[in-house]
Every structure is written in structure tokens, then in C-alpha cells.
Write an enzyme that holds these catalytic residues in place. Structure first.
Site, PDB file in Angstrom:
ATOM      1  N   CYS A 143       0.829  -1.084  -0.334  1.00 63.40           N
ATOM      2  CA  CYS A 143      -0.354   0.244   0.456  1.00 63.40           C
ATOM      3  C   CYS A 143       0.473   1.465  -0.071  1.00 63.40           C
ATOM      4  O   CYS A 143       0.857   2.891  -0.611  1.00 63.40           O
ATOM      5  CB  CYS A 143      -1.054  -0.505   1.301  1.00 63.40           C
ATOM      6  SG  CYS A 143       0.047  -0.883   2.502  1.00 63.40           S
ATOM      7  N   HIS A 220      -6.055   4.084  10.913  1.00 65.39           N
ATOM      8  CA  HIS A 220      -6.709   5.238   9.794  1.00 65.39           C
ATOM      9  C   HIS A 220      -5.829   6.092   8.556  1.00 65.39           C
ATOM     10  O   HIS A 220      -5.721   7.275   8.102  1.00 65.39           O
ATOM     11  CB  HIS A 220      -7.587   5.931   9.798  1.00 65.39           C
ATOM     12  CG  HIS A 220      -9.686   5.651  10.862  1.00 65.39           C
ATOM     13  ND1 HIS A 220      -9.725   4.478   9.319  1.00 65.39           N
ATOM     14  CD2 HIS A 220      -9.424   5.911  11.232  1.00 65.39           C
ATOM     15  CE1 HIS A 220     -10.779   3.361  10.740  1.00 65.39           C
ATOM     16  NE2 HIS A 220     -10.771   4.831  11.361  1.00 65.39           N
ATOM     17  N   GLN A 303      -4.851   2.934   2.821  1.00 68.61           N
ATOM     18  CA  GLN A 303      -3.868   1.715   3.250  1.00 68.61           C
ATOM     19  C   GLN A 303      -5.076  -0.099   2.644  1.00 68.61           C
ATOM     20  O   GLN A 303      -4.964  -0.905   1.582  1.00 68.61           O
ATOM     21  CB  GLN A 303      -2.856   0.926   4.081  1.00 68.61           C
ATOM     22  CG  GLN A 303      -3.975   0.375   5.284  1.00 68.61           C
ATOM     23  CD  GLN A 303      -5.541   1.351   6.609  1.00 68.61           C
ATOM     24  OE1 GLN A 303      -4.535   2.613   6.095  1.00 68.61           O
ATOM     25  NE2 GLN A 303      -5.568   0.897   7.085  1.00 68.61           N
TER      26      GLN A 303
HETATM   27  N1  LIG Z   1      -4.520  -4.367   4.629  1.00 66.78           N
HETATM   28  C1  LIG Z   1      -4.128  -3.501   4.676  1.00 66.78           C
HETATM   29  O1  LIG Z   1      -3.814  -2.614   4.861  1.00 66.78           O
HETATM   30  C2  LIG Z   1      -3.002  -4.555   2.518  1.00 66.78           C
HETATM   31  C3  LIG Z   1      -2.516  -3.207   2.239  1.00 66.78           C
HETATM   32  C4  LIG Z   1      -1.953  -3.793   0.785  1.00 66.78           C
HETATM   33  C5  LIG Z   1      -1.870  -4.774   0.932  1.00 66.78           C
HETATM   34  N2  LIG Z   1      -1.698  -5.890   1.682  1.00 66.78           N
HETATM   35  C6  LIG Z   1      -1.377  -7.185   1.574  1.00 66.78           C
HETATM   36  O2  LIG Z   1      -2.421  -7.958   0.917  1.00 66.78           O
HETATM   37  C7  LIG Z   1      -2.652  -9.323   1.320  1.00 66.78           C
HETATM   38  C8  LIG Z   1      -4.242  -9.831   1.826  1.00 66.78           C
HETATM   39  O3  LIG Z   1      -3.805  -8.692   3.163  1.00 66.78           O
HETATM   40  P1  LIG Z   1      -5.095  -8.737   3.950  1.00 66.78           P
HETATM   41  O4  LIG Z   1      -5.101  -7.964   4.969  1.00 66.78           O
HETATM   42  O5  LIG Z   1      -6.567  -8.408   3.078  1.00 66.78           O
HETATM   43  O6  LIG Z   1      -5.151  -9.651   4.553  1.00 66.78           O
HETATM   44  P2  LIG Z   1      -7.396 -10.208   6.008  1.00 66.78           P
HETATM   45  O7  LIG Z   1      -6.396 -11.432   6.411  1.00 66.78           O
HETATM   46  O8  LIG Z   1      -7.410  -9.085   6.393  1.00 66.78           O
HETATM   47  O9  LIG Z   1      -7.318 -11.575   4.623  1.00 66.78           O
HETATM   48  C9  LIG Z   1      -7.146 -12.955   4.180  1.00 66.78           C
HETATM   49  C10 LIG Z   1      -8.188 -13.202   3.612  1.00 66.78           C
HETATM   50  O10 LIG Z   1      -8.344 -14.815   3.502  1.00 66.78           O
HETATM   51  C11 LIG Z   1      -8.014 -15.303   3.958  1.00 66.78           C
HETATM   52  N3  LIG Z   1      -7.525 -16.919   3.796  1.00 66.78           N
HETATM   53  C12 LIG Z   1      -6.836 -17.409   4.864  1.00 66.78           C
HETATM   54  N4  LIG Z   1      -6.297 -18.912   3.983  1.00 66.78           N
HETATM   55  C13 LIG Z   1      -6.299 -18.213   2.852  1.00 66.78           C
HETATM   56  C14 LIG Z   1      -6.358 -19.184   1.677  1.00 66.78           C
HETATM   57  N5  LIG Z   1      -5.376 -20.211   1.516  1.00 66.78           N
HETATM   58  N6  LIG Z   1      -6.988 -18.735   0.028  1.00 66.78           N
HETATM   59  C15 LIG Z   1      -7.523 -18.027   0.329  1.00 66.78           C
HETATM   60  N7  LIG Z   1      -7.670 -17.566   0.867  1.00 66.78           N
HETATM   61  C16 LIG Z   1      -7.301 -17.724   2.601  1.00 66.78           C
HETATM   62  C17 LIG Z   1      -8.648 -15.573   5.178  1.00 66.78           C
HETATM   63  O11 LIG Z   1      -9.879 -16.063   5.985  1.00 66.78           O
HETATM   64  C18 LIG Z   1      -8.977 -13.731   5.004  1.00 66.78           C
HETATM   65  O12 LIG Z   1     -10.287 -13.419   4.492  1.00 66.78           O
HETATM   66  C19 LIG Z   1      -1.013  -9.531   2.434  1.00 66.78           C
HETATM   67  O13 LIG Z   1      -0.280  -9.979   1.125  1.00 66.78           O
HETATM   68  C20 LIG Z   1      -0.919  -7.938   2.468  1.00 66.78           C
HETATM   69  O14 LIG Z   1      -0.272  -7.636   2.515  1.00 66.78           O
HETATM   70  C21 LIG Z   1      -2.824  -5.662   2.299  1.00 66.78           C
END
Ligand SMILES: NC(=O)c1ccc[n+]([C@@H]2O[C@H](COP(=O)([O-])OP(=O)(O)OC[C@H]3O[C@@H](n4cnc5c(N)ncnc54)[C@H](O)[C@@H]3O)[C@@H](O)[C@H]2O)c1
Length: 342
Positions: A143, A220, A303
Site C-alpha cells: 500500500c 486510518h 492503506q
Molecule cells: N491490509 C492492508 O492494509 C493491506 C494493504 C496492501 C496490501 N496488503 C496485502 O494484501 C494481502 C492480504 O492482506 P489482508 O489485509 O487483506 O488480509 P486479511 O487477513 O484481511 O484477509 C485474508 C483473507 O484470506 C483468507 N484465507 C486464509 N487462507 C486462505 C487460503 N489458503 N486461500 C484463500 N484465502 C485464504 C482469510 O480467511 C481472510 O479472509 C497480503 O499480502 C497483504 O500484505 C494488505
């Protein structure tokens, strides 16, 4: 051509990716896949299941049945129906999912939590769209890096080239509702250089970048301050004109009421944006100052939503939907309604 897209992991990022893809007139969201009936899945059920839900290996279907959450099939069933997957499963899980994508010959765009080695190209829609063209596996920048590169690439292209940047990231430590991060009231230092500066150099190798990251107990938005050195001096006027011309950068002023990260979140909620999301980074006009030959400014990174447009750009690149960067980002922006506020 309508490209068929699936989303793996319906969490913070996945639900926003699903909504973003569903808005694209030249894409079809086939469905989303997850492991457990999380609050986001329960909310989707309560909203009337706008998207078909598929279960990944290891999911306990009885838990979904108990909650009357309809299941359309298995992860493999979803993979049989799509051209490309957006993988937003927890960091590191995407590497395992990739084995399935390879077996099924399905392309994928991964998020920032995966190792760079997962993808053929470390991707940003504005900075290196052409590198992603017709590739099988892209990884999106995180992000902070996504927003940072928007601003640095904008100056780089519009103001005669950037040589060097030094950044300070004031990083929100958790997303709203992340109880597993604890109830804290402290700042925490990361070792320098921050990965975002290193990542910027991977995508923009002609720019020397370094920086420091400080975690803060807020949810936030991150704020990044940037000191950028141009090949020639960049004045405040030049920088402001460039930033104002960029559709994914929202230039604001403190006197308007944009006092900090929370102002953006509140404004997005007042706009009625789902979940209080904002696709643009915020850039404070009153933060832009000249320091010798350098230009200094501060940006706000929402983010949870900032990577959605660049991920959609990733679909366009990997599927060869548009050959040219500006045509591609313009399509994404049109369908997401970005820039209509200008
Ligand atoms: N949260 C942020 O602000 C943000 C910002 C940019 C990038 N990211 C990146 O995005 C990615 C996801 O992060 P997030 O914050 O959305 O995570 P999150 O924990 O909110 O969501 C992950 C989801 O994946 C599910 N899950 C678990 N195992 C799984 C599998 N084997 N196959 C498919 N789904 C599965 C979980 O139940 C959950 O619903 C990560 O790589 C993170 O680094 C996050």
C-alpha cells in the site's frame, strides 16, 4: 473481450478487489474464495451474496452450512472458470496457491505480502505497466509503495526526471478491527532502509531511494514525507501542477479541513464511499516546500483501498487488454469513478 476474474481471500483487500473488479465494464467477477466464515463473509451473506463463494482446501463446509452461507463450489471449480486470479490471501499463502494456478494455467496478481520471487514482474500500473504486458504472474507493490510510486513517478515523468528520494513513513500499525495487533500506545522503529524505498528502486531503478519507517498505533492511513531530488531543480509550482494533473492523486489543503489521516477517512465516509474507502492518495499542497534544489512533500495513504486500482491495472497488463499504460489506467479510473471529483 470480457476477462473472467476470481479473488482468493475475501479479507480487507479481497473484498475491495471484488467490488473494484465488479465495477469494470470489461471484466466479470466470477467469484471469491476463502477458508472460513469470517465477519466479511457473514456481511456478504447478509448483503444477499453479491458474489459466488468458493471454498479453498482445508475449509470446513459444515461451518458455512450452519450459517446458511451458500457455497458455489471448490477453489478448483473457481479456477476452471477464470482467466486470472487476484490473490489477496494472507501474506505467504499466495505462494502455495500459485502451485494450483500453475496446474490450471491461470494467471494471477499477488499482493504485497508475498515474496517478490512469486511473480515474473513487480508491478505498478503507472510506473511499469508495459513490463507486465502478457505476463503470467504479477506482484503488486504494498500500500505505501503503491502510493509513494504514484507521486514519485508523477514528478519523474512531468518534471524532468528524479534522481534520488529520501522518505519517512509514519505507518498505521493495524487495520480497523485488527484485535490481534493488541491495544498499544507506543511508536516502534524499523531498521533502515524501509522496504518501500528498496521496492521503489526495484520498479524505478534509475532512482536512488532510502528511508525510515516508524509504526504508529493508528488505523486510518499512513503518512509519508518525501524529499525528492530532480535531475534539475523542481520548483513548488512545477510539482503542484504535476500532482494536480494526476488522476490518482488528490491535492488538498490543511485550511480546507484536511488536518491529517483521519480527515481523509471521514471525508470518504461523508462521500458515501463503501467502507470509507478512497482510491486516491492525498497530497497536502501546504506540505510542498523547496529545500535547496530538492522538493519536499507529504502524502496520505489509505492503506485498505490504495492498491485496488493498480491491481486492476495488473489484470489489464497480464491479459494484454490495453498495450499502452495511459489507456489502461484511464479505463481502470473510468470504471472506478476516479478523477470525477476534479
Ligand atoms: N491490509 C492492508 O492494509 C493491506 C494493504 C496492501 C496490501 N496488503 C496485502 O494484501 C494481502 C492480504 O492482506 P489482508 O489485509 O487483506 O488480509 P486479511 O487477513 O484481511 O484477509 C485474508 C483473507 O484470506 C483468507 N484465507 C486464509 N487462507 C486462505 C487460503 N489458503 N486461500 C484463500 N484465502 C485464504 C482469510 O480467511 C481472510 O479472509 C497480503 O499480502 C497483504 O500484505 C494488505
Amino acid at each position: 473481450m470480457v476477462v473472467k476474474v476470481g479473488v482468493a481471500g475475501y479479507g480487507v483487500i479481497g473484498q475491495r478487489l471484488a467490488d473494484g473488479v465488479a465495477l469494470q465494464g470489461d471484466m466479470e467477477l466470477v467469484g471469491v474464495a476463502d477458508l472460513a466464515p469470517t465477519l466479511s463473509i457473514r456481511a456478504m451473506k447478509e448483503k444477499g451474496m453479491p458474489y459466488d463463494l468458493y471454498l479453498v482446501e482445508g475449509a470446513d463446509k459444515t461451518k458455512f452450512d450452519e450459517l446458511d452461507i451458500p457455497v458455489a463450489g471448490t477453489f478448483n471449480d473457481l479456477l476452471d472458470k477464470v482467466d486470472i486470479m487476484l490473490d489477496s490471501s494472507p501474506g505467504g499463502v499466495g505462494a502455495k496457491n500459485k502451485e494450483l494456478y500453475e496446474e490450471k494455467g491461470v494467471k494471477a496478481v499477488f499482493q504485497g505480502g508475498e515474496a517478490n520471487s512469486i511473480a515474473d514482474v513487480f508491478f505498478h500500473g503507472y510506473a511499469n505497466y508495459e513490463k507486465g504486458l502478457n505476463q503470467n504472474y504479477l506482484k503488486l507493490t504494498s500500500c505505501n509503495t503503491t502510493g509513494l510510486i504514484r507521486a514519485v513517478d508523477c514528478l519523474d515523468r512531468e518534471c524532468g526526471g528524479i534522481r534520488k528520494v529520501v522518505i519517512t513513513i509514519i505507518r498505521r500499525v493495524a487495520d480497523p478491527g485488527d484485535y490481534h495487533r493488541g491495544l498499544t500506545n507506543a511508536l516502534q522503529m524499523d531498521k533502515a532502509p524501509s522496504h518501500q524505498a528498496v521496492d521503489l528502486m526495484t520498479i524505478m531503478p534509475h532512482v536512488e531511494a532510502t528511508g525510515i519507517l516508524v509504526h504508529t498505533p493508528v488505523t486510518h492511513g499512513h503518512i509519508i514525507t518525501v524529499v525528492a531530488s530532480g535531475k534539475k531543480k523542481i520548483s513548488k509550482e512545477m510539482a503542484l501542477k504535476a500532482f494536480k494533473g494526476h488522476d490518482r492523486i488528490r491535492v488538498v489543503r490543511i485550511d480546507e479541513g484536511f488536518k491529517g489521516n483521519a480527515s481523509f477517512f471521514r471525508y470518504a465516509r461523508d462521500l458515501g464511499n463503501p467502507r470509507g474507502d478512497m482510491y486516491e492518495i492525498g497530497l497536502w499542497e501546504d506540505s510542498i516546500v523547496e529545500s535547496g534544489d530538492d522538493i519536499v512533500f507529504a502524502i496520505n495513504i489509505p492503506q485498505e483501498s490504495v492498491t485496488i486500482p493498480e491491481t486492476v491495472d495488473g489484470i489489464r497488463a497480464a491479459m494484454g487488454m490495453q498495450a499502452e499504460r495511459l489507456f489502461a489506467v484511464a479505463e481502470t479510473n473510468k470504471y472506478l469513478g476516479i478523477g470525477k471529483w476534479k
